[in-house]
Design a protein around this motif. Structure first.
Motif, PDB file in Angstrom:
ATOM      1  N   LYS A  76     -11.579  -3.018  -2.336  1.00  0.00           N
ATOM      2  CA  LYS A  76     -11.503  -1.971  -1.502  1.00  0.00           C
ATOM      3  C   LYS A  76     -10.341  -1.033  -1.711  1.00  0.00           C
ATOM      4  O   LYS A  76      -9.183  -1.357  -2.183  1.00  0.00           O
ATOM      5  CB  LYS A  76     -11.511  -2.720  -0.136  1.00  0.00           C
ATOM      6  CG  LYS A  76     -12.576  -3.512   0.259  1.00  0.00           C
ATOM      7  CD  LYS A  76     -12.323  -3.972   1.549  1.00  0.00           C
ATOM      8  CE  LYS A  76     -13.521  -4.946   2.052  1.00  0.00           C
ATOM      9  NZ  LYS A  76     -13.456  -5.361   3.352  1.00  0.00           N
ATOM     10  N   LEU A  77     -10.784   0.166  -1.548  1.00  0.00           N
ATOM     11  CA  LEU A  77      -9.764   1.255  -1.496  1.00  0.00           C
ATOM     12  C   LEU A  77      -9.508   1.834  -0.235  1.00  0.00           C
ATOM     13  O   LEU A  77     -10.377   2.173   0.457  1.00  0.00           O
ATOM     14  CB  LEU A  77     -10.070   2.397  -2.372  1.00  0.00           C
ATOM     15  CG  LEU A  77      -8.914   3.612  -2.685  1.00  0.00           C
ATOM     16  CD1 LEU A  77      -7.886   3.160  -3.517  1.00  0.00           C
ATOM     17  CD2 LEU A  77      -9.717   4.850  -3.271  1.00  0.00           C
ATOM     18  N   VAL A  78      -8.445   1.680   0.549  1.00  0.00           N
ATOM     19  CA  VAL A  78      -8.127   1.896   1.858  1.00  0.00           C
ATOM     20  C   VAL A  78      -7.128   3.233   1.919  1.00  0.00           C
ATOM     21  O   VAL A  78      -5.892   3.230   1.698  1.00  0.00           O
ATOM     22  CB  VAL A  78      -7.338   1.017   2.600  1.00  0.00           C
ATOM     23  CG1 VAL A  78      -7.246   0.959   3.957  1.00  0.00           C
ATOM     24  CG2 VAL A  78      -8.249  -0.472   2.444  1.00  0.00           C
ATOM     25  N   TRP A  79      -7.788   4.438   2.651  1.00  0.00           N
ATOM     26  CA  TRP A  79      -7.153   5.584   2.868  1.00  0.00           C
ATOM     27  C   TRP A  79      -6.723   5.309   4.363  1.00  0.00           C
ATOM     28  O   TRP A  79      -7.229   5.597   5.410  1.00  0.00           O
ATOM     29  CB  TRP A  79      -8.078   6.660   2.928  1.00  0.00           C
ATOM     30  CG  TRP A  79      -7.634   8.046   3.369  1.00  0.00           C
ATOM     31  CD1 TRP A  79      -7.447   8.808   4.442  1.00  0.00           C
ATOM     32  CD2 TRP A  79      -7.084   8.905   2.297  1.00  0.00           C
ATOM     33  NE1 TRP A  79      -6.933  10.033   4.182  1.00  0.00           N
ATOM     34  CE2 TRP A  79      -6.635  10.030   3.057  1.00  0.00           C
ATOM     35  CE3 TRP A  79      -6.924   8.957   0.894  1.00  0.00           C
ATOM     36  CZ2 TRP A  79      -6.392  11.102   2.406  1.00  0.00           C
ATOM     37  CZ3 TRP A  79      -6.140  10.212   0.590  1.00  0.00           C
ATOM     38  CH2 TRP A  79      -5.892  11.221   1.103  1.00  0.00           C
ATOM     39  N   ASP A  80      -5.441   4.742   4.520  1.00  0.00           N
ATOM     40  CA  ASP A  80      -4.953   4.305   5.864  1.00  0.00           C
ATOM     41  C   ASP A  80      -4.488   5.595   6.622  1.00  0.00           C
ATOM     42  O   ASP A  80      -4.473   6.406   6.620  1.00  0.00           O
ATOM     43  CB  ASP A  80      -4.076   3.180   5.801  1.00  0.00           C
ATOM     44  CG  ASP A  80      -4.107   2.162   6.793  1.00  0.00           C
ATOM     45  OD1 ASP A  80      -4.805   2.014   7.645  1.00  0.00           O
ATOM     46  OD2 ASP A  80      -3.223   1.204   6.474  1.00  0.00           O
ATOM     47  N   LYS A  81      -4.266   4.702   7.822  1.00  0.00           N
ATOM     48  CA  LYS A  81      -3.614   5.578   9.070  1.00  0.00           C
ATOM     49  C   LYS A  81      -2.075   5.894   8.407  1.00  0.00           C
ATOM     50  O   LYS A  81      -1.591   5.205   7.833  1.00  0.00           O
ATOM     51  CB  LYS A  81      -3.505   4.762  10.478  1.00  0.00           C
ATOM     52  CG  LYS A  81      -4.568   4.229  10.922  1.00  0.00           C
ATOM     53  CD  LYS A  81      -4.359   3.737  12.477  1.00  0.00           C
ATOM     54  CE  LYS A  81      -3.538   2.339  12.074  1.00  0.00           C
ATOM     55  NZ  LYS A  81      -3.858   1.551  13.287  1.00  0.00           N
ATOM     56  N   GLY A  82      -1.708   7.219   8.908  1.00  0.00           N
ATOM     57  CA  GLY A  82      -0.491   7.648   8.372  1.00  0.00           C
ATOM     58  C   GLY A  82      -0.332   8.620   7.162  1.00  0.00           C
ATOM     59  O   GLY A  82       0.476   9.166   6.971  1.00  0.00           O
ATOM     60  N   ILE A  83      -1.392   8.773   6.527  1.00  0.00           N
ATOM     61  CA  ILE A  83      -1.830   9.845   5.684  1.00  0.00           C
ATOM     62  C   ILE A  83      -1.592  11.206   6.198  1.00  0.00           C
ATOM     63  O   ILE A  83      -2.375  11.547   6.976  1.00  0.00           O
ATOM     64  CB  ILE A  83      -2.667   9.834   4.884  1.00  0.00           C
ATOM     65  CG1 ILE A  83      -2.765   8.278   3.794  1.00  0.00           C
ATOM     66  CG2 ILE A  83      -2.721  10.772   3.600  1.00  0.00           C
ATOM     67  CD1 ILE A  83      -3.897   7.854   3.080  1.00  0.00           C
TER      68      ILE A  83
END
Length: 252
Positions: free
Chosen positions: A223-230
């Motif tokens: 899984k590739l996770v574009w997380d909160k905070g970018i």
């Protein structure tokens, strides 16, 4: 039908004090009936795609068809646009372009603004929205597909994101590895080649190309996770994660 006299009202409501309360309630009811307000304002809160703002008033705010009718709001926004009245109750603000991520705007009713009937506006007078942080519009390889052991991922966003926030909040989850695996940016020459081949018509500032810092085992879920905070350069960051799932190919 028997008339209701002041004396009878007085008896019903406890004498003079009751009459006073009755009169005040009547006046308050009349005042509320005359009160004008903004009954609808859109958008509000966090909205990813914005091109237009609309406000609807409870009664005629301007004479319909008046080309010189003033705008009812003071606008504070980094993006330019123009306003117009769609009719006597609906005011519209059109932005010159789709708002990019990281944009924050506020609309505040001008002091003393009155409707055609001469009524001041009551209720909520200030409205805000933002377009949030940068979101991923497309990922390559496509989600659900088979990937290589050292796969490079091409993420096309709706706007640029800061490199520092990507390093901190973009990560991989690999089956069998019990910790987040950080990403690394591909080198300049490799990035240019990938952009030319897979995203030739994209604005490079909106494209992130990374690899996970650990080789994937074969036939593993990744899984590739574009997380909160970018975040954007303005500091406005994502509030919700985006997760993209893949599977590593079989060993040759």
């Amino acid at each position: 039908m028997k008339k209701l006299s002041l004396a009878s009202v007085s008896k019903l409501h406890g004498g003079a004090a009751g009459v006073g309360a009755f009169v005040l309630l009547a006046l308050a009811g009349a005042s509320n009936a005359l009160a004008a307000s903004v009954v609808k304002f859109s958008p509000q809160g966090e909205v990813a795609q914005v091109r237009q703002v609309r406000a609807t008033f409870s009664e005629s705010a301007v004479a319909f068809g008046d080309p010189k009718a003033a705008a009812p709001f003071d606008v504070k926004c980094s993006e330019a646009g123009s306003s117009r009245w769609a009719d006597d109750k609906n005011w519209i603000f059109d932005f010159n372009r789709d708002l990019p991520p990281g944009t924050q705007c506020s609309f505040t009713l001008k002091p003393g603004f009155k409707t055609v009937g001469g009524n001041l506006l009551s209720g909520k007078a200030a409205f805000q929205f933002s377009t949030g942080g940068p979101a991923v519009l497309r990922v390559q390889p496509y989600e659900g597909g088979s990937i290589e052991e050292e796969q490079a991922f091409i993420l096309t966003q709706n706007g640029p994101a800061t490199e520092a926030s990507i390093r901190q909040h973009l990560y991989c989850e690999i089956e069998g590895v019990h910790e987040r695996v950080p990403v690394k940016f591909v080198e300049k020459d490799a990035r240019a080649a990938l952009l030319k081949h897979f995203a030739p018509n994209e604005d490079g500032a909106r494209v992130t190309i990374v690899q996970c810092q650990q080789r994937f085992p074969n036939e593993a879920a990744v899984k590739l996770v574009w997380d909160k905070g970018i975040a954007t350069a303005s500091g406005l960051a994502t509030s919700k994660p985006q997760t993209f799932s893949f599977n590593t190919r079989k060993a040759f």
